[in-house]
Design a protein around this motif. Structure first.
Motif, mmCIF file in Angstrom:
data_model
loop_
_atom_site.group_PDB
_atom_site.id
_atom_site.type_symbol
_atom_site.label_atom_id
_atom_site.label_comp_id
_atom_site.label_asym_id
_atom_site.label_seq_id
_atom_site.Cartn_x
_atom_site.Cartn_y
_atom_site.Cartn_z
ATOM 1 N N GLN A 1 -0.539 -1.923 12.522
ATOM 2 C CA GLN A 1 -1.382 -2.833 11.741
ATOM 3 C C GLN A 1 -1.845 -2.179 10.443
ATOM 4 O O GLN A 1 -2.340 -2.846 9.540
ATOM 5 C CB GLN A 1 -2.595 -3.270 12.575
ATOM 6 C CG GLN A 1 -2.218 -3.982 13.864
ATOM 7 C CD GLN A 1 -1.378 -5.220 13.621
ATOM 8 O OE1 GLN A 1 -1.772 -6.108 12.861
ATOM 9 N NE2 GLN A 1 -0.219 -5.297 14.274
ATOM 10 N N SER A 2 -1.729 -0.845 10.383
ATOM 11 C CA SER A 2 -2.076 -0.108 9.172
ATOM 12 C C SER A 2 -1.218 1.150 9.120
ATOM 13 O O SER A 2 -0.573 1.521 10.113
ATOM 14 C CB SER A 2 -3.563 0.261 9.159
ATOM 15 O OG SER A 2 -3.868 1.131 10.240
ATOM 16 N N TYR A 3 -1.221 1.811 7.963
ATOM 17 C CA TYR A 3 -0.367 2.976 7.752
ATOM 18 C C TYR A 3 -1.174 4.129 7.159
ATOM 19 O O TYR A 3 -2.260 3.933 6.605
ATOM 20 C CB TYR A 3 0.807 2.607 6.840
ATOM 21 C CG TYR A 3 1.757 1.627 7.483
ATOM 22 C CD1 TYR A 3 2.858 2.069 8.211
ATOM 23 C CD2 TYR A 3 1.524 0.255 7.396
ATOM 24 C CE1 TYR A 3 3.711 1.161 8.828
ATOM 25 C CE2 TYR A 3 2.375 -0.655 8.014
ATOM 26 C CZ TYR A 3 3.467 -0.189 8.724
ATOM 27 O OH TYR A 3 4.298 -1.084 9.349
ATOM 28 N N ALA A 4 -0.615 5.337 7.281
ATOM 29 C CA ALA A 4 -1.317 6.529 6.830
ATOM 30 C C ALA A 4 -1.469 6.573 5.315
ATOM 31 O O ALA A 4 -2.419 7.155 4.788
ATOM 32 C CB ALA A 4 -0.575 7.791 7.309
ATOM 33 N N GLY B 1 7.136 0.903 2.271
ATOM 34 C CA GLY B 1 6.393 1.862 3.065
ATOM 35 C C GLY B 1 5.982 1.378 4.434
ATOM 36 O O GLY B 1 5.251 2.070 5.147
ATOM 37 N N THR B 2 6.447 0.193 4.832
ATOM 38 C CA THR B 2 6.137 -0.320 6.171
ATOM 39 C C THR B 2 7.301 -0.067 7.108
ATOM 40 O O THR B 2 8.403 0.273 6.686
ATOM 41 C CB THR B 2 5.807 -1.825 6.116
ATOM 42 O OG1 THR B 2 6.913 -2.524 5.516
ATOM 43 C CG2 THR B 2 4.550 -2.061 5.299
ATOM 44 N N LEU B 3 7.055 -0.243 8.396
ATOM 45 C CA LEU B 3 8.058 0.020 9.426
ATOM 46 C C LEU B 3 9.043 -1.145 9.482
ATOM 47 O O LEU B 3 8.756 -2.199 10.050
ATOM 48 C CB LEU B 3 7.373 0.219 10.784
ATOM 49 C CG LEU B 3 8.265 0.556 11.976
ATOM 50 C CD1 LEU B 3 9.061 1.836 11.731
ATOM 51 C CD2 LEU B 3 7.427 0.693 13.245
ATOM 52 N N LEU B 4 10.213 -0.942 8.883
ATOM 53 C CA LEU B 4 11.222 -1.992 8.783
ATOM 54 C C LEU B 4 12.382 -1.793 9.749
ATOM 55 O O LEU B 4 13.115 -2.731 10.036
ATOM 56 C CB LEU B 4 11.765 -2.044 7.351
ATOM 57 C CG LEU B 4 10.730 -2.329 6.265
ATOM 58 C CD1 LEU B 4 11.296 -2.017 4.893
ATOM 59 C CD2 LEU B 4 10.252 -3.767 6.340
ATOM 60 N N GLY B 5 12.557 -0.554 10.242
ATOM 61 C CA GLY B 5 13.729 -0.235 11.044
ATOM 62 C C GLY B 5 13.598 -0.536 12.517
ATOM 63 O O GLY B 5 14.558 -0.382 13.262
ATOM 64 N N SER B 6 12.416 -0.992 12.955
ATOM 65 C CA SER B 6 12.245 -1.363 14.356
ATOM 66 C C SER B 6 12.386 -2.875 14.500
ATOM 67 O O SER B 6 12.465 -3.610 13.508
ATOM 68 C CB SER B 6 10.887 -0.892 14.885
ATOM 69 O OG SER B 6 9.829 -1.666 14.346
#
Length: 400
Positions: free
Chosen positions: A18-21, A48-53
């Motif tokens: 829901q958020s990133y570092a 910068g978000t999780l796209l590969g899952s």
């Protein structure tokens, strides 16, 4: 309208973030050498978000569905009852990643009569039987250069981690100890060592450039010799064979593609030619190394350490001996799927799909197989053949 089957790795075990570092990424417009980053007409994701899952879907759903195409996204890829196997029969396009490869064997290709494009979201198309793709006239493409620098950074990290004995030292801290002697009995300086790369393409050359400031002696083997200018700039020693190079190196890093000529390149015989106590780092492909020969070399002391993030098959079965062998620094296949890299390979995937559906040429830099033959970068990097044999063992990961 086309059916697109996209195989991605599972979401984090505690759920999609829901958020990133970090809030943003550095802006990069070109790769070293001048190749531009992917240039799709648009993207439907935040950099910068999780796209590969699975939940990230490479940011493709709204684009594909707006054109009337069907998108199936799954992580269930191995075995006859997998979602991938069940959806493959009428798929026109298969998208996969090297980190969680959907192995397109000749048998699977034969069961997919509509398949026209096998697209790798990342670099490395050895999970596709290239010979079968050539014979069927299937186009194979990948997002060349998208994560080459990501992998080269990982290589340098692993070299330092092995030579400085970082992981065992960290583990003493976690265990509450202060065991300095235990930490340093296998710790050395990289300075002054002889370091060599098997292949000096985009990744290998980036590794050499990053290691030069460490005051090491740099060596390389590549069937395409670098320019005299680059050799002088980095003070490189070129070797005509891998065997000649490994004899003089304290550290060897493998950065070549997997194809029939490189499969099991580092077998018992090759490892015996290396200096006793050398370190081997492999972020290329697991099948380039003989699995059991690596274990024996670590147990005997011929190798002082082995690190990498590539296994065969992937995911590696739970009883894979590389999980428990001594003096290793293995990770899951993560070197090329940092959040920074995902932004680039998701954009590159979108660019390739836009070209495909609009019947525009795909960049030569992205082509591996086209028109029934090796093409583009594939003609310079691969040999026609099959490296998928044995991939069915991956199903043991979820069974165990």
């Amino acid at each position: 309208m086309a059916k697109v089957v996209c195989v991605l790795y599972d979401d984090p075990i505690d759920g999609y973030p829901q958020s990133y570092a970090r809030d943003d990424l550095p802006e990069i417009k070109t790769y070293p050498g001048g190749q531009t980053l992917p240039t799709p007409k648009a993207v439907d994701f935040q950099a910068g978000t999780l796209l590969g899952s699975v939940s990230g879907e490479l940011g493709l759903r709204s684009y594909l569905e707006s054109l009337g195409h069907t998108l199936v996204v799954t992580s269930d890829k191995d075995g006859p009852d997998s979602v991938f196997e069940k959806e493959l029969h009428d798929a026109e396009i298969v998208i996969s990643q090297p980190f969680w490869p959907a192995y397109l064997t000749a048998e699977r290709i034969a069961r997919a009569p509509n398949l026209k494009l096998a697209l790798t979201a990342g670099i490395g198309s050895d999970h596709v039987d290239l010979q079968a793709a050539i014979e069927r006239g299937i186009t194979v493409a990948e997002v060349t250069y998208c994560n080459s620098i990501s992998v080269s950074e990982h290589v340098v990290m692993m070299i330092l981690g092995l030579v400085r004995n970082y992981i065992p030292s960290y583990q003493w801290v976690v265990k509450g100890g202060w065991n300095i002697a235990d930490c340093v009995t296998r710790s050395y300086d990289v300075e002054g060592m002889h370091v060599g790369t098997v292949a000096a393409g985009r990744i290998g050359l980036a590794v050499l450039r990053r290691l030069k400031p460490f005051d090491v002696h740099l060596h390389y083997f590549d069937r395409h010799r670098l320019s005299e200018e680059v050799e002088k700039e980095l003070n490189l020693t070129w070797h005509a064979t891998v065997e000649d190079m490994v004899k003089v190196c304290d550290v060897v890093t493998i950065n070549c593609p997997l194809h029939p000529e490189t499969e099991n390149l580092f077998d018992e015989k090759m490892l015996s030619k290396m200096k006793r106590g050398a370190y081997l780092v492999n972020t290329a492909r697991g099948k380039i190394c003989d699995r059991d020969a690596i274990v024996r070399a670590l147990e005997s002391g011929q190798l002082a350490g082995y690190a990498g993030d590539v296994w065969f098959p992937q995911p590696a079965p739970r009883d894979h001996p590389w999980r428990t062998m001594p003096h290793h620094g293995m990770t899951p296949h993560i070197s090329g799927t940092s959040l920074s890299a995902q932004t680039r390979y998701a954009a590159g995937t979108r660019e390739i799909l836009e070209c495909w559906f609009e019947k525009r040429p795909i960049r030569d830099d992205y082509l591996i197989v086209d028109g029934g033959k090796l093409a583009g970068v594939g003609a310079r990097s691969y040999s026609a053949g099959n490296a998928t044999g044995g991939s069915e063992e991956a199903a043991r990961f979820k069974i165990a």
